[in-house]
Scaffold this motif. Structure first.
Motif, PDB file in Angstrom:
ATOM      1  N   ASP A  82     -51.566  -4.903 -19.085  1.00  0.00           N
ATOM      2  CA  ASP A  82     -50.472  -5.680 -18.504  1.00  0.00           C
ATOM      3  C   ASP A  82     -49.595  -6.364 -19.557  1.00  0.00           C
ATOM      4  N   THR A  83     -49.706  -5.922 -20.788  1.00  0.00           N
ATOM      5  CA  THR A  83     -48.895  -6.520 -21.855  1.00  0.00           C
ATOM      6  C   THR A  83     -47.405  -6.339 -21.565  1.00  0.00           C
ATOM      7  N   CYS A  84     -46.639  -7.404 -21.785  1.00  0.00           N
ATOM      8  CA  CYS A  84     -45.191  -7.375 -21.563  1.00  0.00           C
ATOM      9  C   CYS A  84     -44.448  -7.720 -22.852  1.00  0.00           C
ATOM     10  N   ILE A  85     -43.502  -6.860 -23.225  1.00  0.00           N
ATOM     11  CA  ILE A  85     -42.696  -7.132 -24.415  1.00  0.00           C
ATOM     12  C   ILE A  85     -41.209  -7.256 -24.079  1.00  0.00           C
ATOM     13  N   GLY A  86     -40.836  -6.873 -22.866  1.00  0.00           N
ATOM     14  CA  GLY A  86     -39.422  -6.890 -22.481  1.00  0.00           C
ATOM     15  C   GLY A  86     -38.782  -8.255 -22.599  1.00  0.00           C
ATOM     16  N   LYS A  87     -39.526  -9.293 -22.192  1.00  0.00           N
ATOM     17  CA  LYS A  87     -38.957 -10.641 -22.207  1.00  0.00           C
ATOM     18  C   LYS A  87     -38.698 -11.143 -23.620  1.00  0.00           C
ATOM     19  N   VAL A  88     -39.480 -10.666 -24.586  1.00  0.00           N
ATOM     20  CA  VAL A  88     -39.262 -11.071 -25.983  1.00  0.00           C
ATOM     21  C   VAL A  88     -37.853 -10.685 -26.418  1.00  0.00           C
ATOM     22  N   PHE A  89     -37.388  -9.507 -26.000  1.00  0.00           N
ATOM     23  CA  PHE A  89     -36.031  -9.083 -26.314  1.00  0.00           C
ATOM     24  C   PHE A  89     -35.020  -9.772 -25.397  1.00  0.00           C
ATOM     25  N   LEU A  90     -35.381  -9.893 -24.125  1.00  0.00           N
ATOM     26  CA  LEU A  90     -34.437 -10.393 -23.125  1.00  0.00           C
ATOM     27  C   LEU A  90     -34.030 -11.840 -23.387  1.00  0.00           C
ATOM     28  N   VAL A  91     -34.991 -12.703 -23.727  1.00  0.00           N
ATOM     29  CA  VAL A  91     -34.668 -14.119 -23.945  1.00  0.00           C
ATOM     30  C   VAL A  91     -33.849 -14.332 -25.212  1.00  0.00           C
ATOM     31  N   ARG A  92     -33.756 -13.296 -26.059  1.00  0.00           N
ATOM     32  CA  ARG A  92     -32.967 -13.382 -27.294  1.00  0.00           C
ATOM     33  C   ARG A  92     -31.650 -12.618 -27.180  1.00  0.00           C
ATOM     34  N   ALA A  93     -31.252 -12.330 -25.952  1.00  0.00           N
ATOM     35  CA  ALA A  93     -30.043 -11.531 -25.730  1.00  0.00           C
ATOM     36  C   ALA A  93     -28.832 -12.119 -26.446  1.00  0.00           C
ATOM     37  N   GLU A  94     -28.631 -13.427 -26.315  1.00  0.00           N
ATOM     38  CA  GLU A  94     -27.470 -14.058 -26.931  1.00  0.00           C
ATOM     39  C   GLU A  94     -27.541 -14.006 -28.456  1.00  0.00           C
ATOM     40  N   TYR A  95     -28.760 -14.109 -28.986  1.00  0.00           N
ATOM     41  CA  TYR A  95     -28.914 -14.159 -30.437  1.00  0.00           C
ATOM     42  C   TYR A  95     -28.657 -12.806 -31.103  1.00  0.00           C
ATOM     43  N   PHE A  96     -28.777 -11.732 -30.332  1.00  0.00           N
ATOM     44  CA  PHE A  96     -28.483 -10.419 -30.898  1.00  0.00           C
ATOM     45  C   PHE A  96     -27.005 -10.307 -31.299  1.00  0.00           C
ATOM     46  N   PRO A 120     -45.591  -5.223 -14.510  1.00  0.00           N
ATOM     47  CA  PRO A 120     -44.882  -6.508 -14.579  1.00  0.00           C
ATOM     48  C   PRO A 120     -43.783  -6.551 -15.640  1.00  0.00           C
ATOM     49  N   ASP A 121     -43.793  -5.597 -16.565  1.00  0.00           N
ATOM     50  CA  ASP A 121     -42.784  -5.582 -17.622  1.00  0.00           C
ATOM     51  C   ASP A 121     -41.567  -4.741 -17.278  1.00  0.00           C
ATOM     52  N   TYR A 122     -41.643  -3.984 -16.190  1.00  0.00           N
ATOM     53  CA  TYR A 122     -40.625  -2.970 -15.918  1.00  0.00           C
ATOM     54  C   TYR A 122     -39.218  -3.559 -15.788  1.00  0.00           C
ATOM     55  N   ASN A 123     -39.040  -4.579 -14.965  1.00  0.00           N
ATOM     56  CA  ASN A 123     -37.711  -5.148 -14.742  1.00  0.00           C
ATOM     57  C   ASN A 123     -37.134  -5.777 -16.004  1.00  0.00           C
ATOM     58  N   ASP A 124     -37.982  -6.487 -16.751  1.00  0.00           N
ATOM     59  CA  ASP A 124     -37.504  -7.096 -17.998  1.00  0.00           C
ATOM     60  C   ASP A 124     -37.093  -6.024 -19.005  1.00  0.00           C
ATOM     61  N   LEU A 125     -37.842  -4.942 -19.057  1.00  0.00           N
ATOM     62  CA  LEU A 125     -37.494  -3.847 -19.964  1.00  0.00           C
ATOM     63  C   LEU A 125     -36.149  -3.229 -19.592  1.00  0.00           C
TER      64      LEU A 125
END
Length: 249
Positions: free
Chosen positions: A117-131, A208-213
């Motif tokens: 159930d590991t999720c990595i999508g949010k790590v990228f998503l919460v940094r959207a502005e910083y990209f 659980p990671d699908y939508n964030d990805l």
């Protein structure tokens, strides 16, 4: 490009499986996947996640080389280029380095303890502005502008101290030449896009990671588009700021 082509070739084979067999809906019915398929998908996701982390750590290591072994020593010495031109040539390196160090710090504990159930999508998503910080870098480096500046510098300075310094650092650090290192951030956003897209292919809709990805992938697409639209810095402006009688030491 080869990787993207492979993904395009694989997609027709993968998507029917994902849409018909993996945690999605077929004729409004939820479909369960076999334990073997679940294990296969997990292993593929874990492999890609490890690749994301490993490539990010290597990327940060090379960014640190640019900052600590090239840029800062050149600023502190009597440079071939004025400090103003050096700051433009290396514009955005420190900011991008700081951002990507933070990205590694958040990805590493998650991926190092990878589970079903590991999720990595949010790590990228919460940094959207910083990209968006990459836009500043692209303004100076789009269209391989940095390489043009460095080639012009070699010709103007007759190689000597500048060329010797860059070659010495590259050899001592066993790294790519400076022009190639300066292109790494230009290449990194498309790499994120490709890696996240591939990771999403092997992620069940019920995960659980699908939508964030999905959202992270859309964010990366927009970022890639916007930074490619960034204005390239004028080469004439840089050339006019070359030190007239360059001396390194």
């Amino acid at each position: 490009r080869r990787r993207k082509q492979r993904l395009l070739e694989e997609r027709p084979q993968c998507e029917p499986k994902l849409s018909s067999c993996i945690g999605g809906y077929v004729e409004n019915r939820r479909v369960l996947i076999s334990p073997k398929m679940e294990t296969d998908l997990f292993e593929k996701r874990r492999k890609i996640a490890n690749e994301i982390l490993a490539s990010e750590k290597e990327y940060v290591r090379k960014l640190a080389l640019i900052d600590e072994k090239f840029y800062k020593p050149l600023l502190s010495a009597n440079p071939v280029l004025s400090k103003e031109v050096l700051k433009k040539l290396f514009s955005g390196v420190e900011v991008v380095l700081s951002f990507n160090r933070d990205l590694v710090e958040h990805l590493e504990p998650i991926i190092s303890n990878y589970g079903q159930d590991t999720c990595i999508g949010k790590v990228f998503l919460v940094r959207a502005e910083y990209f968006k910080i990459y836009q500043t870098y692209f303004k100076n480096h789009k269209g391989q502008a940095s390489q043009k500046v460095l080639r012009a510098l070699d010709q103007k300075a007759k190689a000597s101290a500048w060329k010797t310094f860059c070659e010495t650092v590259s050899k001592s650090q066993m790294c790519q030449p400076l022009p190639e290192l300066l292109e790494l951030p230009v290449q990194r956003i498309p790499q994120y896009h490709t890696l996240v897209a591939e990771y999403l292919i092997y992620t069940e809709r019920s995960h659980p990671d699908y939508n964030d990805l999905q959202q992270a992938l859309e964010m990366l697409k927009r970022t890639e588009y916007h930074i490619k639209e960034a204005t390239t810095i004028s080469m004439l402006d840089l050339e006019e700021q070359f030190t007239s009688s360059p001396k390194f030491i």
